[in-house]
Design a protein around this motif. Structure first.
Motif, mmCIF file in Angstrom:
data_model
loop_
_atom_site.group_PDB
_atom_site.id
_atom_site.type_symbol
_atom_site.label_atom_id
_atom_site.label_comp_id
_atom_site.label_asym_id
_atom_site.label_seq_id
_atom_site.Cartn_x
_atom_site.Cartn_y
_atom_site.Cartn_z
ATOM 1 N N ASP A 73 0.530 -1.511 -0.074
ATOM 2 C CA ASP A 73 0.226 -0.073 0.100
ATOM 3 C C ASP A 73 0.693 0.958 -0.182
ATOM 4 O O ASP A 73 0.706 2.298 -0.723
ATOM 5 N N ALA A 74 1.428 1.485 1.461
ATOM 6 C CA ALA A 74 2.768 2.615 0.921
ATOM 7 C C ALA A 74 3.238 3.198 -0.097
ATOM 8 O O ALA A 74 3.394 4.279 -0.751
ATOM 9 N N ALA A 75 3.893 1.632 -1.530
ATOM 10 C CA ALA A 75 4.200 2.000 -2.523
ATOM 11 C C ALA A 75 3.246 3.083 -3.114
ATOM 12 O O ALA A 75 4.044 3.574 -4.555
ATOM 13 N N GLY A 76 2.306 3.333 -2.682
ATOM 14 C CA GLY A 76 1.248 3.354 -3.945
ATOM 15 C C GLY A 76 0.979 5.382 -3.671
ATOM 16 O O GLY A 76 -0.045 5.762 -4.825
ATOM 17 N N PHE A 77 1.622 5.919 -2.432
ATOM 18 C CA PHE A 77 1.009 6.433 -1.908
ATOM 19 C C PHE A 77 1.752 8.435 -2.757
ATOM 20 O O PHE A 77 2.818 7.782 -2.912
ATOM 21 N N PRO A 78 1.129 9.086 -2.827
ATOM 22 C CA PRO A 78 1.626 9.830 -4.084
ATOM 23 C C PRO A 78 2.869 10.575 -3.462
ATOM 24 O O PRO A 78 2.731 10.790 -1.585
ATOM 25 N N THR A 79 3.705 11.084 -3.681
ATOM 26 C CA THR A 79 4.777 11.363 -3.245
ATOM 27 C C THR A 79 5.079 12.732 -2.749
ATOM 28 O O THR A 79 4.373 13.487 -3.038
ATOM 29 N N GLY A 80 5.166 12.960 -1.432
ATOM 30 C CA GLY A 80 5.382 14.876 -0.598
ATOM 31 C C GLY A 80 4.307 14.521 0.052
ATOM 32 O O GLY A 80 3.829 15.083 0.612
ATOM 33 N N LEU A 81 3.047 13.141 -0.307
ATOM 34 C CA LEU A 81 1.546 13.727 0.549
ATOM 35 C C LEU A 81 2.119 13.761 2.299
ATOM 36 O O LEU A 81 0.882 14.042 3.242
ATOM 37 N N PHE A 82 2.909 12.433 2.584
ATOM 38 C CA PHE A 82 3.967 12.423 3.931
ATOM 39 C C PHE A 82 5.265 12.378 4.490
ATOM 40 O O PHE A 82 5.666 12.593 3.575
ATOM 41 N N ASP A 83 5.072 13.314 5.178
ATOM 42 C CA ASP A 83 6.297 13.197 5.845
ATOM 43 C C ASP A 83 7.501 12.215 5.670
ATOM 44 O O ASP A 83 8.170 12.418 5.858
ATOM 45 N N ARG A 84 6.587 11.878 6.323
ATOM 46 C CA ARG A 84 7.045 9.789 6.922
ATOM 47 C C ARG A 84 6.704 9.036 6.342
ATOM 48 O O ARG A 84 4.645 8.954 6.650
#
Length: 396
Positions: A73-84
């Motif tokens: 799941d984490a691999a598909g998160f948009p870049t920059g949406l979360f700090d960590r």
């Protein structure tokens, strides 16, 4: 998620952190799994994509945003949406406990609410699972409802959200304009609804709510307005035709009601003209009163006072609801202090809120006259995003 939607999610996440500061809440935990089957409404605001495994999205008042998610799941998160982004493989318990220990929030807002469906995405099973994961810590005793946070987050529309709503309204109004040249005496409600659906398909938009009754088409005096689909009832000369309709375009909704009359303007019965005038007066009075700082039930009372002061029965619903990603978008309500609305009519109107202003009154033999407009609260007042219907559309 495209770049525009990702940017909007980041801006809503920033907004959520600012609201946490306002409310004095230390952490918002959006706790989800298998969201394609059962989706927390908050995900549309701050992630915009689905997850499969248990996921904890943490937001703090100092602006930090952390995602604890299964590695696929984490691999598909948009870049920059979360700090960590903290990926895990076998189980979320240890990384989630570690992140909470690092943040050590004194209050943790979870998505449960007795009043607001848009803030009630946490299931009982997921709540119990979270308590098990955090057993032996003080964190379960620090849980609070995220209702006040979500109500503000959904209610405060960003400029780009307002523009998407405005676009949905414009398309809805175009379809209403198309109807004026299509409508004839003798058509069924189903035939009219199918014309509207054809126009939606041509424009590549969806209905703003359940397609079974979007559009709602009500011909003649004997049909009760409500959440019911079109029937084989036919239009007739001298009768009213009512619509409750909106489209969803680019993820945002419109919600409007319009009235037509089969006859010339000189043939409109006096009770119908009078009822239309009262409905317009009530909506315009509420619009003039609506501004930041007003209380929801006070705005409803202005319109309700006009209706009842003219001798009509009070409408049996609230004057307005928030619109946005959904036709009923989960913000505060412009409504009376009835048990059905809970605490939401006690909410304070804010700049950026977008509400419907809707009500109807009955006539003795011609049925109900009902209108609905969509209004944006500005810094110093209120402006309509829709073009108000100021007269019946007469179809000779």
């Amino acid at each position: 998620m495209n770049d525009t939607s990702s940017l909007l999610a980041r801006r809503k996440a920033d907004q959520a952190c600012a609201i946490l500061r306002e409310l004095g809440i230390d952490c918002w935990l959006v706790w989800v799994r298998e969201t394609m089957q059962l989706r927390d409404p908050s995900l549309d605001l701050i992630l915009g994509s689905d997850v499969i495994a248990q996921t904890g999205l943490l937001f703090t008042p100092d602006g930090e945003r952390v995602a604890v998610a299964q590695e696929h799941d984490a691999a598909g998160f948009p870049t920059g949406l979360f700090d960590r982004t903290v990926p895990y493989a076998e189980g979320i318990a240890e990384p989630l406990r570690r992140e909470l220990a690092r943040l050590d929030p004194k209050t943790i807002a979870l998505d449960y609410s007795v009043d607001n469906d848009a803030a009630d995405g946490l299931t009982v099973g997921m709540y119990e699972l979270l308590r098990r994961i955090l057993a032996g810590t003080e964190y379960p005793s620090r849980f609070v409802s995220a209702g006040p946070l979500v109500e503000r987050l959904r209610g405060r529309k960003l400029p780009e959200e307002v523009e998407r709503i405005r676009s949905a309204i414009a398309i809805t109004e175009e379809i209403f304009d198309d109807l004026a040249s299509f409508l004839r005496v003798g058509q069924t409600e189903r035939e009219i609804a199918e014309f509207v659906r054809l126009r939606m398909r041509e424009r590549g938009v969806a209905p703003a709510w359940d397609p079974a009754y979007c559009p709602a088409v009500d011909a003649g005096p004997d049909k009760e307005f409500g959440h019911a689909g079109p029937t084989d009832r036919r239009t007739k000369a001298g009768h009213l035709l009512h619509f409750d309709f909106g489209v969803k375009a680019d993820g945002y909704c419109a919600d409007l009601q319009r009235m037509f009359f089969f006859g010339r303007s000189t043939e409109v019965p006096a009770p119908v003209r009078d009822a239309f005038a009262v409905v317009r007066e009530a909506i315009e009075s509420a619009q003039a009163f609506l501004r930041p700082g007003r209380v929801g039930h006070e705005v409803d009372a202005v319109a309700r006072g006009i209706v009842e002061g003219r001798g009509y029965p009070g409408y049996r619903h609230g004057l307005g609801h928030s619109i946005g990603r959904f036709a009923h978008d989960g913000g505060m309500r412009l409504a009376p202090l009835w048990p059905i609305f809970g605490e939401r009519p006690k909410g304070i109107v804010e700049a950026g809120n977008v509400f419907t202003l809707e009500l109807g009154v009955p006539t003795p033999i011609h049925g109900q006259v009902s209108l609905e407009e969509d209004a944006l609260v500005t810094a110093d007042g209120c402006t309509l995003l829709s073009h108000p219907q100021t007269a019946l559309v007469c179809l000779p």
